[in-house]
Design a protein around this motif. Structure first.
Motif, PDB file in Angstrom:
ATOM      1  N   ALA A  25       0.838  -1.212   0.000  1.00 27.68           N
ATOM      2  CA  ALA A  25       0.000   0.000   0.000  1.00 27.68           C
ATOM      3  C   ALA A  25       0.871   1.260   0.000  1.00 27.68           C
ATOM      4  O   ALA A  25       0.943   1.966   1.002  1.00 27.68           O
ATOM      5  CB  ALA A  25      -0.921  -0.027   1.217  1.00 27.68           C
ATOM      6  N   PRO A  26       1.554   1.539  -1.117  1.00 30.19           N
ATOM      7  CA  PRO A  26       2.457   2.695  -1.119  1.00 30.19           C
ATOM      8  C   PRO A  26       1.719   4.036  -1.159  1.00 30.19           C
ATOM      9  O   PRO A  26       0.637   4.139  -1.745  1.00 30.19           O
ATOM     10  CB  PRO A  26       3.247   2.499  -2.422  1.00 30.19           C
ATOM     11  CG  PRO A  26       2.307   1.759  -3.329  1.00 30.19           C
ATOM     12  CD  PRO A  26       1.512   0.845  -2.419  1.00 30.19           C
ATOM     13  N   SER A  27       2.305   5.024  -0.514  1.00 30.82           N
ATOM     14  CA  SER A  27       1.845   6.410  -0.677  1.00 30.82           C
ATOM     15  C   SER A  27       2.662   6.992  -1.830  1.00 30.82           C
ATOM     16  O   SER A  27       3.888   6.933  -1.797  1.00 30.82           O
ATOM     17  CB  SER A  27       2.116   7.216   0.597  1.00 30.82           C
ATOM     18  OG  SER A  27       1.495   6.585   1.687  1.00 30.82           O
ATOM     19  N   GLU A  59      -2.137   4.658  -1.834  1.00 27.89           N
ATOM     20  CA  GLU A  59      -2.668   5.425  -0.694  1.00 27.89           C
ATOM     21  C   GLU A  59      -2.427   6.915  -0.940  1.00 27.89           C
ATOM     22  O   GLU A  59      -1.510   7.526  -0.384  1.00 27.89           O
ATOM     23  CB  GLU A  59      -2.034   4.914   0.597  1.00 27.89           C
ATOM     24  CG  GLU A  59      -2.360   3.427   0.787  1.00 27.89           C
ATOM     25  CD  GLU A  59      -2.523   2.988   2.223  1.00 27.89           C
ATOM     26  OE1 GLU A  59      -1.767   3.461   3.078  1.00 27.89           O
ATOM     27  OE2 GLU A  59      -3.405   2.148   2.477  1.00 27.89           O
ATOM     28  N   TYR A 201      -4.945   8.529   7.461  1.00 28.69           N
ATOM     29  CA  TYR A 201      -4.451   7.199   7.099  1.00 28.69           C
ATOM     30  C   TYR A 201      -5.141   6.097   7.905  1.00 28.69           C
ATOM     31  O   TYR A 201      -5.543   5.070   7.358  1.00 28.69           O
ATOM     32  CB  TYR A 201      -2.925   7.190   7.304  1.00 28.69           C
ATOM     33  CG  TYR A 201      -2.323   5.824   7.508  1.00 28.69           C
ATOM     34  CD1 TYR A 201      -2.323   4.879   6.485  1.00 28.69           C
ATOM     35  CD2 TYR A 201      -1.746   5.465   8.735  1.00 28.69           C
ATOM     36  CE1 TYR A 201      -1.777   3.626   6.677  1.00 28.69           C
ATOM     37  CE2 TYR A 201      -1.194   4.222   8.927  1.00 28.69           C
ATOM     38  CZ  TYR A 201      -1.217   3.299   7.904  1.00 28.69           C
ATOM     39  OH  TYR A 201      -0.678   2.055   8.107  1.00 28.69           O
ATOM     40  N   VAL A 205      -7.010   3.118   5.898  1.00 26.31           N
ATOM     41  CA  VAL A 205      -6.346   1.818   5.821  1.00 26.31           C
ATOM     42  C   VAL A 205      -7.234   0.718   6.399  1.00 26.31           C
ATOM     43  O   VAL A 205      -7.326  -0.389   5.855  1.00 26.31           O
ATOM     44  CB  VAL A 205      -4.950   1.882   6.511  1.00 26.31           C
ATOM     45  CG1 VAL A 205      -5.053   1.785   8.013  1.00 26.31           C
ATOM     46  CG2 VAL A 205      -4.022   0.804   6.007  1.00 26.31           C
ATOM     47  N   LEU A 223       5.586   1.395  10.655  1.00 26.95           N
ATOM     48  CA  LEU A 223       4.130   1.480  10.795  1.00 26.95           C
ATOM     49  C   LEU A 223       3.597   0.651  11.956  1.00 26.95           C
ATOM     50  O   LEU A 223       2.395   0.667  12.237  1.00 26.95           O
ATOM     51  CB  LEU A 223       3.463   1.047   9.484  1.00 26.95           C
ATOM     52  CG  LEU A 223       3.755   1.993   8.312  1.00 26.95           C
ATOM     53  CD1 LEU A 223       3.467   1.323   6.982  1.00 26.95           C
ATOM     54  CD2 LEU A 223       2.951   3.272   8.448  1.00 26.95           C
TER      55      LEU A 223
HETATM   56  N1  GLU Z   1       0.796   4.058   2.778  1.00 22.66           N
HETATM   57  C1  GLU Z   1       1.643   3.693   3.879  1.00 22.66           C
HETATM   58  C2  GLU Z   1       3.069   4.081   3.569  1.00 22.66           C
HETATM   59  O1  GLU Z   1       3.438   4.171   2.411  1.00 22.66           O
HETATM   60  C3  GLU Z   1       1.602   2.217   4.161  1.00 22.66           C
HETATM   61  C4  GLU Z   1       0.347   1.797   4.783  1.00 22.66           C
HETATM   62  C5  GLU Z   1       0.255   0.358   5.240  1.00 22.66           C
HETATM   63  O2  GLU Z   1       0.938  -0.500   4.691  1.00 22.66           O
HETATM   64  O3  GLU Z   1      -0.541   0.114   6.137  1.00 22.66           O
HETATM   65  O4  GLU Z   1       3.836   4.280   4.493  1.00 22.66           O
END
Ligand code: GLU
Length: 312
Positions: A25-27, A59, A201, A205, A223
């Motif tokens: 789930a990359p931003s 994301e 977020y 998420v 995270l």
């Molecule tokens: N979008 C988040 C990030 O790039 C990761 C979110 C997740 O894996 O829960 O840091």
């Protein structure tokens, strides 16, 4: 956040045996780099080692931090490394209706409330009590706008917060072991919708992991201390809890998590196997030689399965 015990030795006990859906789930704040590739690779390897599906979710809710074209670039870089999602990626920027419904449900249950505090006001509250600020740490929200304390009291609403008064949360991280966090004491009521109207977020998420049927979350260790907040939200919304595995971070020369800001170079697109090998080293995989990403990945799945795969 505390580590509550010894590291887990065996593989995950296997939630929903036979069903596995994982995700990366990359931003889209910049290109994939050595650090983010580790999380992408680990989530892909874990899905494949379990015979599961692997999804990608962009994301892109924090729009001011998103870089135009970065998401497409990340998808292309993943593909060069042989990491291709099993379904078309989801984009959080298109998921506002689902987040609105979740927020409304929490408000109807009395588990979310409007907050009129500025960052400065929260800071002033703690300074007045003589509590010094820890640089880079988020201030614990003191609950000023809780309805039972009189609510907004004329302050214009800014953010919407979650009432984090549940008990301390415990979970078993597949790499870090037994974990626990008391969100009420260590974080306070946290933001679900920001003062600028953007979705936080934590809410996005949790809603999306459930909507996509994610059974296993594999992501970077930075995270890990969001997990307890996400467990609280899952419980409040009646959503299932996935299993969690937080992967080692790649550190920059300054000791901090590698990021674009502290000099992470984009991946060498001409040598994806070298990039995979480097990410594999961070994950503790043995050095694997292969002429193509596909062949390297096949060998890596077998190596990963020995450590984190399903029980034989
Ligand atoms: N979008 C988040 C990030 O790039 C990761 C979110 C997740 O894996 O829960 O840091």
């Amino acid at each position: 956040m505390l580590k509550a015990g010894a590291a887990a030795s065996g593989p995950d006990a296997g939630r929903d045996a036979g069903r596995y859906i994982g995700r990366f789930a990359p931003s889209p704040t910049g290109p994939l780099h050595a650090g983010s590739l580790v999380a992408a690779l680990a989530s892909w390897l874990d899905a494949r080692a379990h015979g599961g599906r692997w999804l990608v979710r962009i994301e892109d809710v924090d729009t001011p931090r998103c870089v135009p074209g970065a998401a497409e670039n990340i998808l292309q870089q993943l593909a060069q490394c042989g990491l291709v999602p099993d379904e078309a990626p989801w984009w959080q920027s298109r998921r506002g209706a689902a987040y609105t419904l979740a927020l409304q449900a929490l408000q109807a249950q009395g588990q979310a409330y409007p907050c009129g505090c500025t960052r400065k006001a929260i800071e002033a509250h703690w300074l007045a009590l003589g509590v010094a600020h820890v640089p880079e740490a988020e201030r614990i929200y003191p609950g000023t706008c809780r309805p039972e304390r009189g609510g907004l009291q004329g302050r214009p609403p800014r953010a919407v917060r979650f009432r984090a008064d549940g008990p301390p949360q415990h979970w078993q991280d597949r790499r870090l072991g037994a974990m626990q966090q008391d969100v009420a004491a260590e974080v306070g009521d946290f933001v679900l919708q920001r003062a600028d109207g953007l979705w936080a977020y934590q809410l996005a998420v949790v809603v999306d992991d459930a909507a996509q049927g994610i059974t296993h979350v594999v992501r970077g260790e930075d995270l890990a201390d969001n997990t307890a907040r996400q467990l609280l939200l899952q419980q409040a919304l009646g959503l299932p809890r996935p299993s969690y595995l937080h992967t080692p971070l790649v550190r920059a020369a300054d000791g901090r998590k590698l990021s674009k800001q502290n000099g992470a170079a984009p991946l060498d697109q001409h040598d994806p196997v070298a990039a995979l090998r480097q990410a594999g080293r961070v994950l503790g995989l043995p050095p694997l030689q292969a002429p193509s990403p596909a062949q390297w990945l096949a060998a890596a799945v077998a190596a990963w399965a020995q450590v984190f795969g399903p029980p034989p």
